[in-house]
Write a protein that holds these residues in place. Structure first.
Motif, PDB file in Angstrom:
ATOM      1  N   ASN A 231      40.506  39.620  42.142  1.00  0.00           N
ATOM      2  CA  ASN A 231      41.397  39.943  41.308  1.00  0.00           C
ATOM      3  C   ASN A 231      42.463  41.074  41.511  1.00  0.00           C
ATOM      4  N   GLY A 232      42.268  41.624  42.833  1.00  0.00           N
ATOM      5  CA  GLY A 232      43.153  42.480  43.318  1.00  0.00           C
ATOM      6  C   GLY A 232      42.749  44.097  42.625  1.00  0.00           C
ATOM      7  N   VAL A 233      41.403  44.013  42.216  1.00  0.00           N
ATOM      8  CA  VAL A 233      41.224  45.663  41.609  1.00  0.00           C
ATOM      9  C   VAL A 233      39.687  45.732  42.042  1.00  0.00           C
ATOM     10  N   ILE A 234      39.606  47.124  42.686  1.00  0.00           N
ATOM     11  CA  ILE A 234      38.086  47.439  43.123  1.00  0.00           C
ATOM     12  C   ILE A 234      37.385  47.895  41.985  1.00  0.00           C
ATOM     13  N   ALA A 235      36.300  47.177  41.082  1.00  0.00           N
ATOM     14  CA  ALA A 235      35.955  47.555  40.130  1.00  0.00           C
ATOM     15  C   ALA A 235      34.427  47.170  40.113  1.00  0.00           C
ATOM     16  N   GLY A 236      33.510  48.241  39.252  1.00  0.00           N
ATOM     17  CA  GLY A 236      32.075  47.975  38.982  1.00  0.00           C
ATOM     18  C   GLY A 236      31.541  47.983  40.411  1.00  0.00           C
ATOM     19  N   THR A 237      30.634  47.056  40.677  1.00  0.00           N
ATOM     20  CA  THR A 237      29.871  47.057  41.994  1.00  0.00           C
ATOM     21  C   THR A 237      30.644  46.812  42.917  1.00  0.00           C
ATOM     22  N   GLU A 238      31.966  46.326  42.856  1.00  0.00           N
ATOM     23  CA  GLU A 238      32.762  46.186  44.202  1.00  0.00           C
ATOM     24  C   GLU A 238      33.073  47.351  44.820  1.00  0.00           C
ATOM     25  N   ALA A 239      32.865  48.323  43.972  1.00  0.00           N
ATOM     26  CA  ALA A 239      33.120  49.920  44.777  1.00  0.00           C
ATOM     27  C   ALA A 239      31.879  49.985  45.855  1.00  0.00           C
ATOM     28  N   ILE A 240      30.649  49.496  45.589  1.00  0.00           N
ATOM     29  CA  ILE A 240      29.483  49.378  46.606  1.00  0.00           C
ATOM     30  C   ILE A 240      29.894  48.538  47.645  1.00  0.00           C
ATOM     31  N   ALA A 241      30.252  47.377  47.148  1.00  0.00           N
ATOM     32  CA  ALA A 241      30.579  46.354  48.192  1.00  0.00           C
ATOM     33  C   ALA A 241      31.814  46.500  49.258  1.00  0.00           C
ATOM     34  N   ALA A 242      32.563  47.473  48.830  1.00  0.00           N
ATOM     35  CA  ALA A 242      33.667  47.785  49.679  1.00  0.00           C
ATOM     36  C   ALA A 242      33.197  48.500  51.161  1.00  0.00           C
ATOM     37  N   TRP A 243      32.136  49.300  50.636  1.00  0.00           N
ATOM     38  CA  TRP A 243      31.546  49.911  52.187  1.00  0.00           C
ATOM     39  C   TRP A 243      30.887  48.803  53.080  1.00  0.00           C
ATOM     40  N   ASP A 244      30.360  47.862  52.409  1.00  0.00           N
ATOM     41  CA  ASP A 244      29.864  46.512  53.201  1.00  0.00           C
ATOM     42  C   ASP A 244      30.818  46.027  53.959  1.00  0.00           C
ATOM     43  N   HIS A 245      32.003  45.751  53.084  1.00  0.00           N
ATOM     44  CA  HIS A 245      32.999  44.827  54.060  1.00  0.00           C
ATOM     45  C   HIS A 245      33.847  45.966  54.814  1.00  0.00           C
ATOM     46  N   LEU A 246      33.980  47.216  54.813  1.00  0.00           N
ATOM     47  CA  LEU A 246      34.642  48.031  55.637  1.00  0.00           C
ATOM     48  C   LEU A 246      33.891  48.084  57.034  1.00  0.00           C
ATOM     49  N   SER A 247      32.464  48.513  56.821  1.00  0.00           N
ATOM     50  CA  SER A 247      31.743  48.587  57.950  1.00  0.00           C
ATOM     51  C   SER A 247      31.581  47.525  58.965  1.00  0.00           C
ATOM     52  N   HIS A 248      31.178  46.202  58.076  1.00  0.00           N
ATOM     53  CA  HIS A 248      31.056  45.165  59.102  1.00  0.00           C
ATOM     54  C   HIS A 248      32.418  44.556  59.856  1.00  0.00           C
ATOM     55  N   ALA A 249      33.366  45.027  58.865  1.00  0.00           N
ATOM     56  CA  ALA A 249      34.650  44.514  59.660  1.00  0.00           C
ATOM     57  C   ALA A 249      35.065  45.591  60.695  1.00  0.00           C
ATOM     58  N   GLY A 250      34.292  46.433  60.765  1.00  0.00           N
ATOM     59  CA  GLY A 250      34.499  47.698  61.920  1.00  0.00           C
ATOM     60  C   GLY A 250      35.424  48.619  61.781  1.00  0.00           C
TER      61      GLY A 250
END
Length: 222
Positions: free
Chosen positions: A89-108
């Motif tokens: 939805n274009g907003v980093i909210a709730g537990t998406e703030a935790i998922a952000a690090w998952d996405h950034l690290s696995h994307a390199g």
């Protein structure tokens, strides 16, 4: 029986001896202060480097996937190893703030291998040099002269001395805890939430550097 002049000479220090001692003390104090200054400068550079690296990763991720880390709805299919999708939805909210690090690290885009979990911990989230968690999210947990609006921001985490944050603010922004892109934040980050009144003056926005307060935090607004 000793000569009276010899007794007087042995009863105290000469001016030259006192001067030498004072010079030595001055050199020692100067070395200590210079060492503390170097340590402070190193910590400031370390935190700035961490913030700049994460911001660069955020924008690079957005450019590649046309989505925000954490909020990316196709992360598990387009990023090898990613374990959690966002709602897109274009907003980093709730537990998406935790998922952000998952996405950034696995994307390199950042170092480390962070794996999503609904509860933050050492395996889900990077930490600052003082052992407290960072946060990448859209919220209003930052200082403002009025009522803060929800904005995407990167929080440093707590347990950072106010002197360090004041120096960072002077280097990368305007030196004011309530204005610009670098501001005070009460985010707890796994530790004790900083007390605003201990970290900055809510009237002027001046950081309370020199007070020795060791538990402060900040947010970089995007």
């Amino acid at each position: 029986m000793p000569h009276p002049n010899i007794a007087r000479r042995q009863s105290g220090f000469t001016l030259i001896e006192i001067a030498i001692v004072l010079v030595i003390i001055g050199l020692l104090l100067g070395g200590i202060l210079k060492g503390q200054e170097l340590i402070t400068s190193a910590r400031v550079r370390n935190i700035i480097s961490q913030l700049d690296g994460t911001k660069a990763a955020f924008y690079a991720f957005q450019d590649r996937y046309r989505a925000l880390p954490g909020d990316f709805s196709k992360a598990t299919t387009q990023i090898q190893g990613a374990s959690q999708d966002g709602d897109g939805n274009g907003v980093i909210a709730g537990t998406e703030a935790i998922a952000a690090w998952d996405h950034l690290s696995h994307a390199g885009f950042i170092n480390g291998n962070y794996v999503y979990n609904a509860t933050e911990g050492p395996t889900t989230t990077p930490i600052n040099p003082y052992g407290q968690r960072l946060q990448l999210i859209q919220d209003a947990v930052y200082a403002d002269a009025g009522t803060p609006a929800a904005r995407t921001n990167l929080k440093t985490g707590p347990s950072i001395p106010v002197d360090i944050l004041a120096e960072i603010d002077r280097k990368i922004d305007d030196g004011n805890a309530m204005r610009g892109t670098f501001r005070f934040s009460a985010y707890a980050g796994g530790g004790t939430a900083p007390t605003p009144a201990n970290c900055y003056d809510s009237t002027t926005g001046d950081w309370k550097a020199g007070t020795g307060e060791a538990n402060c935090g900040a947010a970089v607004l995007f």
